[in-house]
Design a protein around this motif. Sequence first.
Motif, mmCIF file in Angstrom:
data_model
loop_
_atom_site.group_PDB
_atom_site.id
_atom_site.type_symbol
_atom_site.label_atom_id
_atom_site.label_comp_id
_atom_site.label_asym_id
_atom_site.label_seq_id
_atom_site.Cartn_x
_atom_site.Cartn_y
_atom_site.Cartn_z
ATOM 1 N N TRP A 2 0.832 -1.215 0.000
ATOM 2 C CA TRP A 2 0.000 0.000 0.000
ATOM 3 C C TRP A 2 0.863 1.260 0.000
ATOM 4 C CZ3 TRP A 2 -1.093 3.058 4.678
ATOM 5 C CH2 TRP A 2 -2.031 4.062 4.450
ATOM 6 N N LYS A 3 1.945 1.261 0.776
ATOM 7 C CA LYS A 3 2.835 2.417 0.796
ATOM 8 C C LYS A 3 3.569 2.590 -0.526
ATOM 9 C CE LYS A 3 5.276 3.301 4.398
ATOM 10 N NZ LYS A 3 6.243 3.172 5.522
ATOM 11 N N ALA A 4 3.947 1.472 -1.165
ATOM 12 C CA ALA A 4 4.587 1.570 -2.484
ATOM 13 C C ALA A 4 3.631 2.151 -3.520
ATOM 14 C CB ALA A 4 5.068 0.184 -2.917
ATOM 15 N N ALA A 5 2.342 1.813 -3.408
ATOM 16 C CA ALA A 5 1.360 2.369 -4.340
ATOM 17 C C ALA A 5 1.170 3.862 -4.102
ATOM 18 C CB ALA A 5 0.031 1.630 -4.193
ATOM 19 N N LYS A 6 1.169 4.286 -2.839
ATOM 20 C CA LYS A 6 1.009 5.704 -2.540
ATOM 21 C C LYS A 6 2.201 6.523 -3.021
ATOM 22 C CE LYS A 6 -2.979 5.309 -0.662
ATOM 23 N NZ LYS A 6 -4.174 5.847 -1.372
ATOM 24 N N ASP A 7 3.378 5.919 -3.019
ATOM 25 C CA ASP A 7 4.556 6.645 -3.489
ATOM 26 C C ASP A 7 4.527 6.880 -4.994
ATOM 27 O OD1 ASP A 7 5.491 6.707 -0.902
ATOM 28 O OD2 ASP A 7 6.746 4.913 -1.133
ATOM 29 N N MET A 8 3.761 6.099 -5.734
ATOM 30 C CA MET A 8 3.678 6.242 -7.184
ATOM 31 C C MET A 8 2.650 7.277 -7.628
ATOM 32 S SD MET A 8 3.745 2.186 -8.150
ATOM 33 C CE MET A 8 3.369 2.525 -9.868
ATOM 34 N N GLU A 9 1.830 7.784 -6.712
ATOM 35 C CA GLU A 9 0.738 8.668 -7.109
ATOM 36 C C GLU A 9 1.232 9.988 -7.690
ATOM 37 O OE1 GLU A 9 -1.657 9.082 -3.662
ATOM 38 O OE2 GLU A 9 -2.630 7.119 -3.870
ATOM 39 N N TRP A 10 2.282 10.558 -7.104
ATOM 40 C CA TRP A 10 2.749 11.877 -7.545
ATOM 41 C C TRP A 10 3.293 11.825 -8.973
ATOM 42 C CZ3 TRP A 10 1.967 16.619 -5.867
ATOM 43 C CH2 TRP A 10 2.793 17.648 -6.308
ATOM 44 N N THR A 11 4.149 10.849 -9.250
ATOM 45 C CA THR A 11 4.721 10.745 -10.602
ATOM 46 C C THR A 11 3.653 10.352 -11.623
ATOM 47 O OG1 THR A 11 5.356 8.447 -10.125
ATOM 48 C CG2 THR A 11 6.996 10.168 -9.699
ATOM 49 N N THR A 12 2.716 9.501 -11.222
ATOM 50 C CA THR A 12 1.651 9.103 -12.144
ATOM 51 C C THR A 12 0.788 10.292 -12.529
ATOM 52 O OG1 THR A 12 1.607 6.906 -11.142
ATOM 53 C CG2 THR A 12 -0.306 7.552 -12.434
ATOM 54 N N MET A 13 0.489 11.172 -11.575
ATOM 55 C CA MET A 13 -0.345 12.335 -11.870
ATOM 56 C C MET A 13 0.342 13.261 -12.862
ATOM 57 S SD MET A 13 -1.903 15.152 -9.222
ATOM 58 C CE MET A 13 -0.270 15.748 -8.817
ATOM 59 N N HIS A 14 1.637 13.490 -12.714
ATOM 60 C CA HIS A 14 2.347 14.389 -13.630
ATOM 61 C C HIS A 14 2.451 13.782 -15.027
ATOM 62 C CE1 HIS A 14 3.591 17.701 -11.011
ATOM 63 N NE2 HIS A 14 3.659 16.798 -10.045
ATOM 64 N N LYS A 15 2.653 12.477 -15.122
ATOM 65 C CA LYS A 15 2.685 11.851 -16.444
ATOM 66 C C LYS A 15 1.320 11.925 -17.123
ATOM 67 C CE LYS A 15 6.413 8.564 -15.432
ATOM 68 N NZ LYS A 15 6.779 7.125 -15.301
ATOM 69 N N ALA A 16 0.254 11.740 -16.330
ATOM 70 C CA ALA A 16 -1.087 11.836 -16.896
ATOM 71 C C ALA A 16 -1.389 13.259 -17.354
ATOM 72 C CB ALA A 16 -2.119 11.390 -15.866
ATOM 73 N N ARG A 17 -0.926 14.252 -16.642
ATOM 74 C CA ARG A 17 -1.119 15.635 -17.081
ATOM 75 C C ARG A 17 -0.387 15.908 -18.389
ATOM 76 N NH1 ARG A 17 -0.434 19.286 -11.533
ATOM 77 N NH2 ARG A 17 -2.437 18.699 -10.587
ATOM 78 N N THR A 18 0.808 15.355 -18.523
ATOM 79 C CA THR A 18 1.558 15.535 -19.769
ATOM 80 C C THR A 18 0.830 14.902 -20.948
ATOM 81 O OG1 THR A 18 3.617 15.504 -18.488
ATOM 82 C CG2 THR A 18 3.791 15.163 -20.866
ATOM 83 N N LEU A 19 0.269 13.722 -20.753
ATOM 84 C CA LEU A 19 -0.485 13.068 -21.830
ATOM 85 C C LEU A 19 -1.741 13.862 -22.190
ATOM 86 C CD1 LEU A 19 -0.231 9.330 -20.674
ATOM 87 C CD2 LEU A 19 1.040 10.443 -22.524
ATOM 88 N N ALA A 20 -2.417 14.445 -21.195
ATOM 89 C CA ALA A 20 -3.613 15.238 -21.477
ATOM 90 C C ALA A 20 -3.273 16.504 -22.258
ATOM 91 C CB ALA A 20 -4.315 15.590 -20.166
ATOM 92 N N ILE A 21 -2.131 17.110 -21.959
ATOM 93 C CA ILE A 21 -1.718 18.307 -22.700
ATOM 94 C C ILE A 21 -1.361 17.954 -24.139
ATOM 95 C CG2 ILE A 21 0.062 20.093 -22.820
ATOM 96 C CD1 ILE A 21 0.105 20.089 -19.761
ATOM 97 N N GLU A 22 -0.709 16.814 -24.347
ATOM 98 C CA GLU A 22 -0.355 16.400 -25.707
ATOM 99 C C GLU A 22 -1.591 16.139 -26.563
ATOM 100 O OE1 GLU A 22 2.128 13.019 -25.269
ATOM 101 O OE2 GLU A 22 3.882 14.151 -24.538
#
Length: 464
Positions: free
Chosen positions: A128-148
Amino acid sequence: MGCGSCSTGGCAPAGCKSNGSCLTNGCSKLDVYDWLSNMDMPSNYKPFPIIEVKFKGSRKEFFINIDNLYLDAGELVAVETTTGGFDVGHVSITGELVRMQMVKRHVNEGDVSKKIYRKATTADVDKWKAAKDMEWTTMHKARTLAIELGLSMKISDVDYQGDKTKATFYYTAEGRVDFRELIKRMAESFRIRIEMRQIGMRQEASRLGGIGSCGRELCCSTWLTDFKTVSTSAARYQNLSLNTLKLAGQCGKLKCCLNYELDTYMDALKHIPDNVNYLKTEKGDARLQKTDIFKKLMWFSYPKDDNWVPVEIDRVKEIQKLNKDGVIPADLGELLEAESLIKAPDYENVVGQDSLTRLDDRQRDRNKNKNRNKKRPLQQEGKSANQQPRPNNQPQPDVKLAAQQVRHEKPRQTPLIIKTNPDNAQAPNSAESIKGDGIAANKRNNRRKRPNTDPSRNPPKGNE
């Protein structure tokens, strides 16, 4: 309660880097006080089988405790999900208080179908802690894909499931968004199941948190769960200026706190007369400028006069009735009564707290005291006690040069005058004789201490 997983060791609401997901539930976000915990239950009482579990943000759900596990508030449990797998959350409340919460949220007991699997193990917590650590980077990658892809949407938060098999993306947008292509690209990048959920501006502020203009944490991120509609009429009733910069909150909408005191203002407005734009008097038409609701005063101004006149509500109603009957009073009846209403309270600035330079004056006094204590004695550096201070425009004499001149000068011969008493010659009693003895004694002491450098007055002795 201190946090066990945040870097600060002990934090305030939403003050740690875990952002509300501390293992010991130390952030106290949307916590519920169990006021039934100290009450004695009957002997044949069966505990309520439904438990309320809290997840990231303000999400809370109800689960059935089939195995009758003994759970305390704040414990981590692994629960069932709608899409398979398991999720990890904190136990928020247990017992009869859950029944009351279900009634408040209009949830029936038969509608609760998801179960509590077990208390979270060490492996569950690590995943669960490993999944929470991935949230920040996942959100920024998703924002980049939405902008593209040129999508008019803002991805504000990502919530991973406890087993790291699913992620929920929360976004805000003004209208509907076609994000099918975005989901395909994110599934290829992250290799997980993806769910898109649109939220409003207020929900976004509650998830992200922040500090309001009052200096405290946002109400929506700490205790407020239901968001009511806030209109500009709430500001008008409270006599607030319609300035969007002051009335808008972190979410860009009108502040929720505008509704807190609205009922009090509405009750006070019942005694205020309506449709009083101006009152006719012999002095002229007095126009309404301001209404003090709680003091029950209405301020009017005459034409070509900048002064505002306070009038009590009863007097306003009386004049309004006279105007309807065609009677025009001489004035508003303010005179001395109005002056007593606006008279400022007696106040005396005793300690000077209204002065802007009060701290400077205090520091200046302290510096004067320090300089006074550091002054040297008057007799130091050749100064005598009776010497007067020299003016600033005169030069300071050289002390060493004056001392050398004194050494080479011949001491003056002061005649010693002693008056004797014929009756008792050995005991002089007059003041002059005592003064003469004192001068002679001082001269002898000075001669012993100071060496004589004049060779004419100190001839050689013996065979020299």
